[in-house]
Every structure is written in C-alpha cells, then in structure tokens.
Design an enzyme around this catalytic site. Sequence first.
Site, PDB file in Angstrom:
ATOM      1  N   TYR A 299       9.135  -8.702  19.173  1.00 18.90           N
ATOM      2  CA  TYR A 299       9.228  -8.892  17.761  1.00 18.90           C
ATOM      3  C   TYR A 299       8.175  -9.250  17.117  1.00 18.90           C
ATOM      4  CZ  TYR A 299      11.132 -11.402  13.541  1.00 18.90           C
ATOM      5  OH  TYR A 299      11.352 -11.834  12.343  1.00 18.90           O
TER       6      TYR A 299
ATOM      7  N   SER B 280       6.606 -11.492   8.997  1.00 20.37           N
ATOM      8  CA  SER B 280       7.004 -12.762   9.600  1.00 20.37           C
ATOM      9  C   SER B 280       5.711 -13.476   9.877  1.00 20.37           C
ATOM     10  CB  SER B 280       7.853 -12.546  10.893  1.00 20.37           C
ATOM     11  OG  SER B 280       7.847 -13.881  11.407  1.00 20.37           O
TER      12      SER B 280
HETATM   13  P1  NAD Z   1      19.896 -11.526   8.509  1.00 15.10           P
HETATM   14  O1  NAD Z   1      20.563 -11.512  10.193  1.00 15.10           O
HETATM   15  O2  NAD Z   1      20.571 -12.091   7.747  1.00 15.10           O
HETATM   16  O3  NAD Z   1      19.149 -10.041   8.304  1.00 15.10           O
HETATM   17  C1  NAD Z   1      18.966  -9.006   9.199  1.00 15.10           C
HETATM   18  C2  NAD Z   1      19.528  -7.769   8.748  1.00 15.10           C
HETATM   19  O4  NAD Z   1      19.103  -6.755   9.553  1.00 15.10           O
HETATM   20  C3  NAD Z   1      21.059  -7.777   8.956  1.00 15.10           C
HETATM   21  O5  NAD Z   1      21.948  -8.280   8.077  1.00 15.10           O
HETATM   22  C4  NAD Z   1      21.572  -6.343   9.351  1.00 15.10           C
HETATM   23  O6  NAD Z   1      21.892  -5.735   8.206  1.00 15.10           O
HETATM   24  C5  NAD Z   1      20.068  -5.679   9.388  1.00 15.10           C
HETATM   25  N1  NAD Z   1      19.963  -5.018  10.831  1.00 15.10           N
HETATM   26  C6  NAD Z   1      19.690  -5.416  12.136  1.00 15.10           C
HETATM   27  N2  NAD Z   1      19.612  -4.227  13.019  1.00 15.10           N
HETATM   28  C7  NAD Z   1      20.155  -3.330  12.077  1.00 15.10           C
HETATM   29  C8  NAD Z   1      20.401  -1.970  12.505  1.00 15.10           C
HETATM   30  N3  NAD Z   1      20.147  -1.683  13.723  1.00 15.10           N
HETATM   31  N4  NAD Z   1      20.721  -1.104  11.523  1.00 15.10           N
HETATM   32  C9  NAD Z   1      20.728  -1.805  10.124  1.00 15.10           C
HETATM   33  N5  NAD Z   1      20.610  -2.896   9.769  1.00 15.10           N
HETATM   34  C10 NAD Z   1      20.173  -3.714  10.990  1.00 15.10           C
HETATM   35  O7  NAD Z   1      18.410 -12.186   8.955  1.00 15.10           O
HETATM   36  P2  NAD Z   1      17.387 -12.541   8.237  1.00 15.10           P
HETATM   37  O8  NAD Z   1      16.527 -13.759   8.595  1.00 15.10           O
HETATM   38  O9  NAD Z   1      17.604 -12.751   6.650  1.00 15.10           O
HETATM   39  O10 NAD Z   1      16.439 -11.412   8.453  1.00 15.10           O
HETATM   40  C11 NAD Z   1      15.614 -10.849   7.528  1.00 15.10           C
HETATM   41  C12 NAD Z   1      14.383 -10.122   7.898  1.00 15.10           C
HETATM   42  O11 NAD Z   1      13.400 -11.503   7.853  1.00 15.10           O
HETATM   43  C13 NAD Z   1      14.041  -9.693   9.105  1.00 15.10           C
HETATM   44  O12 NAD Z   1      13.307  -8.528   9.340  1.00 15.10           O
HETATM   45  C14 NAD Z   1      13.556 -10.666   9.949  1.00 15.10           C
HETATM   46  O13 NAD Z   1      12.772 -10.253  11.155  1.00 15.10           O
HETATM   47  C15 NAD Z   1      12.954 -11.285   8.791  1.00 15.10           C
HETATM   48  N6  NAD Z   1      12.323 -12.840   9.159  1.00 15.10           N
HETATM   49  C16 NAD Z   1      13.354 -13.661   9.336  1.00 15.10           C
HETATM   50  C17 NAD Z   1      12.697 -15.051   9.606  1.00 15.10           C
HETATM   51  C18 NAD Z   1      13.873 -16.189   9.860  1.00 15.10           C
HETATM   52  O14 NAD Z   1      13.481 -17.221  10.318  1.00 15.10           O
HETATM   53  N7  NAD Z   1      15.256 -15.906   9.568  1.00 15.10           N
HETATM   54  C19 NAD Z   1      11.495 -15.367   9.682  1.00 15.10           C
HETATM   55  C20 NAD Z   1      10.665 -14.500   9.437  1.00 15.10           C
HETATM   56  C21 NAD Z   1      11.165 -13.156   9.152  1.00 15.10           C
END
Ligand code: NAD
Length: 294
Positions: free
Chosen positions: A200, A187
């Site tokens: 985080y 991130s």
């Molecule tokens: P999202 O909620 O769609 O995806 C996150 C996924 O993590 C969930 O769908 C879930 O399946 C999985 N997850 C969480 N806890 C879990 C557990 N205990 N066991 C199994 N699976 C688990 O959201 P997203 O934004 O697509 O997130 C994906 C990645 O992107 C993450 O690592 C997040 O930190 C990162 N990220 C997101 C953003 C943003 O703004 N959305 C920014 C930077 C980084």
Amino acid sequence: MTDSTTDPRHAHREEGFPAQQQDQPGLTGLTLPTPDHGEASYVGHGRLDGRRALITGGDSGIGRAAAIAFAREGADVAIAHLPEEQADADDTVRLIRDAGRTGVSLAGDLRNDEFAAAIVSHTREALGGLDVLVLNAGYQHDIDGFESIDPDRMRRVFETNLEGMLLTARAAFPDLEPGASIIVTSSVQAYNPSPGLIDYAMTKAAQVAFVQALAEEAGPRGIRVNAVAPGPIWTPLIPATGWDEERLATFGQDTPLGRAGQPAELAGAYVYLASAESSYTSGIVLPVTGGKHL
Ligand code: NAD
Ligand code: MG
C-alpha cells in the site's frame, strides 16, 4: 477563547477505537463510532459554484466528506463506488441533493478497465462536464511480516490504487479545460511507510510521482494536479484493514495532536485544491496528518 472547536487536540474524538472487524469494502453503518463527514458542520461559501466533480470512493470516509463540502460550495457531484456500497452511496447522494446540487452515483469496480474509464463519460453526460477529478478510491490490508504477503491482495492493492487511478485519469485528461483540477488521495504512508502496509505504501509513493509528473504536463494547459496526504483518519477502511484490538485502540494516538482525524477535517483541503483559491498551486502534496511530517 479556547473551546473544543478551536483546540485541535479536543476538536474530535480523542480516545482510540473499539475492537471491530469488517470485510472490504468497509461500510459506514458497521463503523463504530460513526465517522464525522461534516454533515452538521460544513458551511459552504460558493467557492465551487457551477463546478462539476467526480470523486472515486465518494460513498464513504474522506470521499464523502469531500462530496458534502463540494456540494455545499455549489458543485454538482458524481461519486463512484463498489456495488456493495450502494447504501453508503445513496446516503452521500442524498446529502449532495440536500445541498441543492445534482448528485449521481456510479457503481462498479475500478479494477475493471472499462469501468475505470466509463465513470468519466457517465459523469460528463450526467453533469454536463467535468472540472474537478478526485482520485480517492483505495484499498489496504494488514501484512503480518513481509514473507506472508499474499499475491492476490498485493495485486488488489496495485490494481485499485494505481491502475484504476491511472485509467480514470487518462480517460478524463484529454477533455479537461483550463481551470480544471485533479486531486489524488495519497497518504503519509508515501513518506513514512509501515512494514505492515508495504505494498500500500508503495502505491501511495507512486501516486506522488504521478501527481508531480502529470502536474508538469498539465500546467501549460491550465490544469492543476495535486495530492492530499491524510494521516490516520477514522473511516470504514480502518476496521476493514485487519488490525487487532491493540492497533485500533491506539489508532492515531502517536500523532502530535494525539488523536485520529475525522473525514470532516479533510474537506477544506479538497475544497482548497479544487477551487481557484489554489490557482498558483500545482504538483504539491498537502499533509492533513495531525502534525506528522512528510
Ligand atoms: P473508505 O473505505 O471510506 O474509502 C475508500 C473507497 O475506495 C471505498 O469507499 C470504495 O468505494 C473505494 N474502492 C476501493 N476499492 C475499489 C474498487 N476496486 N473499485 C471501486 N472503488 C473502490 O476509506 P477512506 O479512508 O476514506 O479512503 C479514501 C482514501 O484515503 C484511500 O485512497 C485511502 O488510501 C486514503 N487514505 C486513508 C487514510 C485513513 O487513515 N483512513 C490515510 C491515508 C490515506
Ligand atoms: Mg465506502
């Protein structure tokens, strides 16, 4: 020619987002407006023909966008997700199969050591091997002042983002073959941490150290290890973070491009790092941040 698809300021939703709250894990059906995962736009060019991928958190958000793109590029794809997310997982698997590829969904909790490792063997059994490992599952929650940090939530952040990721990677690593690619979703928070996401942000910075160290060990085996660093992306994680109306209304507005990103805008980064197009690239962090620098 300038139109909405070539001007990045206008390529996707420009406004902030309506007030909404969800429990974790967030669900796509409750996320309004529905994120764009590239369902209607991503066109494959055979860049991952015959590859076999595992994407943690592949049911929704950025992981779903990567799953759709990988399948349309010719890869078979397994996704891992929490049991509560089965409906999202089913939709993603359907999209993988619509692309003519094998799609598999693996439900369980990555905080469980056995499950974090077992998804690797299940993927190899279902797809006949594993070439691309996307360590994308993640958890975050808003903290209203450092003194209010909650030990249970803090541990959930560390266990999901670091321990689960490490144990899945450890299970996969010994049998990866030359040409394999590991991609971690870090991130912009790794470099530009917000006080309200302090635990985080620490995990996202640690993931960068993980990628750089593992890339050094993996290189001599012909395995590449890289990270993507998303900026503010509209996914189910966001309404499940605990942010108020004001924070959602301005989400992504502080980027140079002036808007939040959509999961679809990450797909190309994952395809690039998964495919031979990045054959001389390892140990990097690729920003997809709307212009925010790392
Ligand atoms: P999202 O909620 O769609 O995806 C996150 C996924 O993590 C969930 O769908 C879930 O399946 C999985 N997850 C969480 N806890 C879990 C557990 N205990 N066991 C199994 N699976 C688990 O959201 P997203 O934004 O697509 O997130 C994906 C990645 O992107 C993450 O690592 C997040 O930190 C990162 N990220 C997101 C953003 C943003 O703004 N959305 C920014 C930077 C980084
Ligand atoms: Mg999900």
